[in-house]
Write a protein that holds these residues in place. Structure first.
Motif, PDB file in Angstrom:
ATOM      1  N   THR A  96       0.915  -1.244   0.088  1.00 52.56           N
ATOM      2  CA  THR A  96      -0.057  -0.054   0.030  1.00 52.56           C
ATOM      3  C   THR A  96       0.933   1.169   0.229  1.00 52.56           C
ATOM      4  O   THR A  96       0.612   2.305  -0.720  1.00 52.56           O
ATOM      5  N   ASP A  97       2.068   1.346   0.688  1.00 55.42           N
ATOM      6  CA  ASP A  97       2.933   2.533   0.703  1.00 55.42           C
ATOM      7  C   ASP A  97       3.493   2.573  -0.739  1.00 55.42           C
ATOM      8  O   ASP A  97       3.405   3.809  -1.148  1.00 55.42           O
ATOM      9  N   MET A 106      -5.851   2.184  -3.026  1.00 59.41           N
ATOM     10  CA  MET A 106      -6.059   0.770  -2.935  1.00 59.41           C
ATOM     11  C   MET A 106      -7.027   0.376  -1.832  1.00 59.41           C
ATOM     12  O   MET A 106      -6.912   0.769  -0.380  1.00 59.41           O
ATOM     13  N   PHE A 107      -7.880  -0.387  -1.984  1.00 58.56           N
ATOM     14  CA  PHE A 107      -8.771  -1.051  -1.070  1.00 58.56           C
ATOM     15  C   PHE A 107      -8.553  -2.362  -0.966  1.00 58.56           C
ATOM     16  O   PHE A 107      -8.221  -3.210  -1.893  1.00 58.56           O
ATOM     17  N   CYS A 108      -8.816  -3.135   0.327  1.00 59.64           N
ATOM     18  CA  CYS A 108      -8.601  -4.536   0.438  1.00 59.64           C
ATOM     19  C   CYS A 108      -9.892  -5.324   0.401  1.00 59.64           C
ATOM     20  O   CYS A 108     -10.918  -4.971   1.042  1.00 59.64           O
ATOM     21  N   LYS A 174      -9.755  -4.361  10.699  1.00 58.97           N
ATOM     22  CA  LYS A 174      -8.828  -3.707  11.533  1.00 58.97           C
ATOM     23  C   LYS A 174      -7.481  -4.204  11.001  1.00 58.97           C
ATOM     24  O   LYS A 174      -6.664  -3.417  10.929  1.00 58.97           O
ATOM     25  N   MET A 175      -7.374  -5.229  10.585  1.00 61.80           N
ATOM     26  CA  MET A 175      -5.836  -5.412   9.987  1.00 61.80           C
ATOM     27  C   MET A 175      -5.867  -4.589   8.900  1.00 61.80           C
ATOM     28  O   MET A 175      -4.572  -4.087   8.509  1.00 61.80           O
ATOM     29  N   ALA A 176      -6.605  -4.575   7.873  1.00 58.57           N
ATOM     30  CA  ALA A 176      -6.532  -3.794   6.861  1.00 58.57           C
ATOM     31  C   ALA A 176      -6.271  -2.281   7.322  1.00 58.57           C
ATOM     32  O   ALA A 176      -5.461  -1.683   6.330  1.00 58.57           O
ATOM     33  N   GLN A 177      -6.777  -1.916   8.146  1.00 64.12           N
ATOM     34  CA  GLN A 177      -6.513  -0.324   8.475  1.00 64.12           C
ATOM     35  C   GLN A 177      -4.855  -0.554   8.975  1.00 64.12           C
ATOM     36  O   GLN A 177      -4.313   0.539   8.501  1.00 64.12           O
ATOM     37  N   LYS A 178      -4.556  -1.534   9.679  1.00 68.69           N
ATOM     38  CA  LYS A 178      -3.014  -1.530   9.938  1.00 68.69           C
ATOM     39  C   LYS A 178      -2.043  -1.634   8.892  1.00 68.69           C
ATOM     40  O   LYS A 178      -0.965  -1.061   9.138  1.00 68.69           O
ATOM     41  N   ALA A 179      -2.556  -2.088   8.013  1.00 64.80           N
ATOM     42  CA  ALA A 179      -1.823  -2.336   6.538  1.00 64.80           C
ATOM     43  C   ALA A 179      -1.807  -1.145   5.575  1.00 64.80           C
ATOM     44  O   ALA A 179      -1.232  -1.304   4.509  1.00 64.80           O
ATOM     45  N   GLY A 180      -2.588  -0.210   5.939  1.00 69.09           N
ATOM     46  CA  GLY A 180      -2.349   1.222   5.279  1.00 69.09           C
ATOM     47  C   GLY A 180      -3.301   1.011   4.005  1.00 69.09           C
ATOM     48  O   GLY A 180      -3.103   1.984   3.209  1.00 69.09           O
ATOM     49  N   PHE A 181      -4.307   0.232   3.959  1.00 71.18           N
ATOM     50  CA  PHE A 181      -5.316   0.410   2.594  1.00 71.18           C
ATOM     51  C   PHE A 181      -6.194   1.710   3.023  1.00 71.18           C
ATOM     52  O   PHE A 181      -6.197   2.257   4.248  1.00 71.18           O
ATOM     53  N   ASP A 182      -6.507   2.313   1.967  1.00 73.94           N
ATOM     54  CA  ASP A 182      -7.531   3.211   1.850  1.00 73.94           C
ATOM     55  C   ASP A 182      -8.915   2.970   2.189  1.00 73.94           C
ATOM     56  O   ASP A 182      -9.820   3.799   2.685  1.00 73.94           O
TER      57      ASP A 182
END
Length: 424
Positions: A96-97, A106-108, A174-182
């Motif tokens: 994501t970075d 990028m969405f998960c 919550k994991m997707a938030q930690k991963a930096g997704f939009d």
């Protein structure tokens, strides 16, 4: 079909789009594409990073990740990535970075297989859990290539308490938030778990999660609610495929229309960032077991019938009285202050750039989702904008597997950009 030139094509696809509280640089969306390259298993790697960065550099407005499993499951695709733990989140963060550095969002996509997992696949064994489904009804077909004899699907174990599924999606969000997704997209299409609950051929429960349309829609709506609790509506999308067929789902036409009219009306009431509608495609349909020439899917004009629920448009309402199928809107939290734009309508399903541009120009959809064209053209949007012919020589045998003797990158990161035809 002749290739259109820059002067005659894509002026509307290239226009930026407000999406919730985000801004897409154009209306070209990369579809979620399971590619089976997260080797050894379930954690994104450097090859995945290269693949997504290529497409961000190629001008994509919004990248939808390949389906990320919300729990450990025995997929037909043994090297699909997950998003249920910290290790996976850290690996996704590198991707994501880098995608953000090149201007794309990028969405998960959050994915639960349900009954189309297999108990003998290593990941299902490692999970130590049975294959779940709404009811003890096996999906026909299937092809687990990594198992001896390539067996098909098995009879699933009915989910005892579907609220546990809701919590699994919440954890993944919550994991997707930690991963930096939009943001995140709820995968409620293509015969996977949410779709299995929607369809009365796979869901024959008699509790609050089955039977009536309202009950069969409950799991998808409750999962969408918790994603919105975690992210807010402006960062949540949903994928829906009323035409079905995939993974042995599909109801008679009247049941299909009533179910998805209700479902999408309730979805719309929650004001998500977007709804992705998948058009019926025969190539995604499957024949009914033992009935020659009969298919499971429901061929109908998905965009014309359901699109106006999300994005009202006079020309789309001429031949259908959708109001007769709608139930009362489900009351939801007051999210208006957080969602700065209306819910956007995306369409997916064998689109050409020409057709997509016309749909956007006419106000029928807000953005177009492309799958195979992004596989074979890492610079798809740049090619479209400049009238450069698309690469049509795309090998479908590399979509999910790698030919013997070939590197994992073959058919994945090896498709070339249009060298010498595009500016840097």
């Amino acid at each position: 079909m002749p290739h259109a030139t820059k002067s005659s094509l894509t002026s509307h696809l290239s226009v930026p789009l407000a999406l919730g509280d985000l801004s897409m640089r154009n209306r070209n969306v990369m579809a979620s594409l399971t590619r089976n390259r997260s080797v050894p298993t379930n954690v994104p790697n450097d090859l995945n990073l290269e693949y997504y960065v290529q497409r961000a550099k190629g001008g994509c407005g919004l990248i939808l990740s390949e389906g990320a499993l919300v729990v450990q499951q025995g997929s037909e695709y043994p090297h699909a990535p997950g998003i249920w733990n910290e290790e996976q989140a850290r690996a996704w963060q590198k991707i994501t970075d880098a995608v953000h550095e090149h201007g794309a969002l990028m969405f998960c996509q959050l994915w639960h297989l349900g009954r189309v997992a297999h108990p003998d696949m290593p990941e299902q064994k490692a999970a130590g859990k049975p294959v779940p489904g709404p009811s003890a009804i096996k999906a026909s077909g299937g092809k687990f290539r990594d198992l001896p004899g390539q067996p098909g699907h098995v009879v699933p174990t009915p989910v005892e308490d579907p609220w546990t599924i809701v919590e699994e999606f919440k954890n993944a969000a919550k994991m997707a938030q930690k991963a930096g997704f939009d943001g995140v997209e709820l995968h409620s299409a293509n015969g996977y778990l949410i779709h299995q609950f929607l369809d009365h051929t796979s869901n024959q429960r008699t509790d609050m999660w089955g039977g009536s349309i309202e009950n069969r829609c409950r799991l998808g709506l409750e999962c969408l609610k918790v994603l919105i609790e975690v992210w807010g509506p402006a960062r949540v999308g949903i994928k829906v495929n009323p035409g079905a067929g995939c993974n042995d789902v599909g109801m008679p036409f009247p049941d299909t229309v009533r179910t998805f009219m209700h479902y999408l009306t309730q979805v719309s009431a929650m004001k998500p960032a977007y709804v992705q509608l998948v058009r019926y495609l025969r190539k995604m349909d499957v024949p009914v077991e033992g009935m020659d020439g009969v298919f499971r899917g429901v061929p109908h004009d998905v965009l014309r019938i359901y699109g106006p629920i999300i994005k009202p448009h006079p020309s789309a309402l001429e031949e259908h009285d959708e109001a007769t199928y709608r139930g009362p809107a489900m009351p939801g939290p007051e999210f208006d202050s957080k969602n700065l734009t209306p819910t956007r309508l995306f369409v997916n399903g064998d689109l050409t750039p020409e057709e997509a541009d016309k749909l956007v120009a006419e106000g029928i959809v807000d953005a177009a989702v492309f799958g195979v064209p992004w596989i074979g053209n890492p610079d798809l949007q740049k090619r479209i904008e400049r009238g450069v012919p698309l690469n049509r020589d795309i090998d479908p045998t590399t979509f999910y597997t790698v030919p013997e003797g070939k590197d994992l990158s073959f058919g994945y990161t090896t498709y070339p950009e249009a060298k010498g035809q595009l500016p840097n």
